[in-house]
Design a protein around this motif. Structure first.
Motif, PDB file in Angstrom:
ATOM      1  N   ILE A 274       0.846  -1.206   0.000  1.00  0.00           N
ATOM      2  CA  ILE A 274       0.000   0.000   0.000  1.00  0.00           C
ATOM      3  C   ILE A 274       0.880   1.254   0.000  1.00  0.00           C
ATOM      4  CG2 ILE A 274      -1.703   1.283   1.379  1.00  0.00           C
ATOM      5  CD1 ILE A 274      -2.651  -1.562   2.379  1.00  0.00           C
ATOM      6  N   ASP A 275       0.609   2.173  -0.931  1.00  0.00           N
ATOM      7  CA  ASP A 275       1.380   3.402  -1.037  1.00  0.00           C
ATOM      8  C   ASP A 275       0.935   4.368   0.072  1.00  0.00           C
ATOM      9  OD1 ASP A 275       2.653   5.755  -1.766  1.00  0.00           O
ATOM     10  OD2 ASP A 275       2.398   5.402  -3.914  1.00  0.00           O
ATOM     11  N   LEU A 276       1.872   4.793   0.911  1.00  0.00           N
ATOM     12  CA  LEU A 276       1.534   5.592   2.091  1.00  0.00           C
ATOM     13  C   LEU A 276       1.882   7.077   1.929  1.00  0.00           C
ATOM     14  CD1 LEU A 276       2.731   3.118   4.895  1.00  0.00           C
ATOM     15  CD2 LEU A 276       0.442   3.360   3.907  1.00  0.00           C
ATOM     16  N   ALA A 277       2.105   7.512   0.674  1.00  0.00           N
ATOM     17  CA  ALA A 277       2.497   8.921   0.467  1.00  0.00           C
ATOM     18  C   ALA A 277       1.398   9.899   0.916  1.00  0.00           C
ATOM     19  CB  ALA A 277       2.847   9.166  -1.006  1.00  0.00           C
ATOM     20  N   GLY A 278       0.166   9.418   1.057  1.00  0.00           N
ATOM     21  CA  GLY A 278      -0.937  10.292   1.507  1.00  0.00           C
ATOM     22  C   GLY A 278      -1.311  10.077   2.962  1.00  0.00           C
ATOM     23  N   LEU A 279      -0.482   9.322   3.681  1.00  0.00           N
ATOM     24  CA  LEU A 279      -0.758   9.085   5.111  1.00  0.00           C
ATOM     25  C   LEU A 279       0.082  10.046   5.949  1.00  0.00           C
ATOM     26  CD1 LEU A 279      -2.186   7.205   7.250  1.00  0.00           C
ATOM     27  CD2 LEU A 279      -0.039   5.941   7.329  1.00  0.00           C
TER      28      LEU A 279
END
Ligand code: AMP
Length: 299
Positions: A65-70
């Motif tokens: 899961i890409d976490l660049a927006g977390l």
């Protein structure tokens, strides 16, 4: 194609008649993201506090899961506590501590604004709007909600319904929203509020789809033992959106199969606490249960 998911990223304390599990990884976006990750690349938008265990971040990462927006910000992670009765269908919320969600403003990485599939998982409708405001013409947007927002943020939710392609809600929410006891009539009323695709979830009794192609009903996968149903609804819609974003051609043609995959991942979710089972799933196990469900319903 990728699916962007915004929703709660939480610590869940869950009590069942047999166990008491504090501070598990939970939240609508966590369940949905893990479920979707078996089908398509996932972009997660959410917020956690500095108390969020590193091993939970590792769990997201292990699912790709890409976490660049977390966002990880000072303060406490959203904490939800709930207790189930003996039959596991009735749940009582014991605690909702918003923590860092109280002052959360979702900011999408610029490259994410063109994500074609968007799941606005259960979170305040204002935040769902805020994410949608940042998107450029997504192909298919689905929103989920809960009774809390029907009670305290109805105008914002109604405004959101005019902006989404699909809306997923459970049967009591559908009745509350429309004042209709009959779920087929409730779905028709919801279409008039905006969404062309409406899915009414009925827990252990499956789900009803009302869409341009007509009605479809999916049973729930029959489980002889439910450990913890928390997040089943989020897993359902997450797997559905993951499947849809990986399928080629018009979305409408894939909705029924997407619901079956949603049903399957939701059933696995119920077999363990929090994300215990879903994080350990394989695509092969999902396919096996989907085939079993097909056999169970063929006549
Ligand atoms: P479900 O069992 O599908 O209804 O989803 C349960 C999940 O919803 C849990 O993981 C909670 O962390 C999350 N949740 C509970 N209350 C809220 C809320 N007010 N806003 C957002 N998420 C919530």
């Amino acid at each position: 194609m990728s699916v962007l998911i915004v929703g709660s990223t939480a610590l869940d304390s869950i009590k069942t008649p047999g166990a008491d599990k504090p501070r598990l990884l939970g939240g609508s976006a966590s369940h949905a993201a893990v479920a979707a990750s078996f089908f398509a690349p996932v972009r997660l938008v959410g917020v956690v506090g500095e108390d969020f265990p590193r091993r939970y971040l590792a769990l997201y990462r292990r699912r790709g899961i890409d976490l660049a927006g977390l966002q990880i910000v000072p303060g406490k992670t959203f904490h939800w506590a709930g207790e189930y009765e003996v039959n596991m269908n009735n749940r009582r919320t014991l605690k909702t501590e918003l923590g860092v969600f109280e002052s959360f403003t979702p900011v999408l990485p610029p490259a994410w604004r063109d994500t074609p599939f968007v799941l606005l998982a259960n979170i305040a409708p204002g935040l769902q709007h805020h994410v949608l405001d940042q998107m450029r013409r997504p192909a298919f947007v689905v929103a989920d909600t809960m009774d809390l927002w029907l009670n305290i943020a109805l105008p914002e939710l109604l405004k959101l319904l005019r902006r989404v392609d699909g809306f997923v809600l459970n049967e009591s929410e559908a009745r509350q929203l429309t004042g209709e006891d009959n779920l087929i009539r409730a779905a028709q009323k919801i279409h008039r509020l905006g969404p062309k695709t409406v899915i009414v979830k009925k827990g252990e009794h499956g789900a009803i789809l009302s869409a341009l192609g007509g009605l479809f009903i999916s049973p729930a996968y029959p489980l002889s033992r439910v450990v913890d149903p928390t997040g089943a609804g989020d897993s359902f819609v997450g797997a559905m959106m993951g499947y849809l974003s990986a399928a080629k051609g018009p979305v409408q043609a894939h909705l029924r199969r997407a619901m079956i995959y949603g049903t399957v991942v939701a059933s696995y979710c119920c077999e363990g606490f929090g994300l215990q089972t879903t994080t350990r799933l394989t695509r092969a196990a999902i396919e096996k249960r989907a085939r079993a469900l097909e056999k169970l319903t063929a006549f």
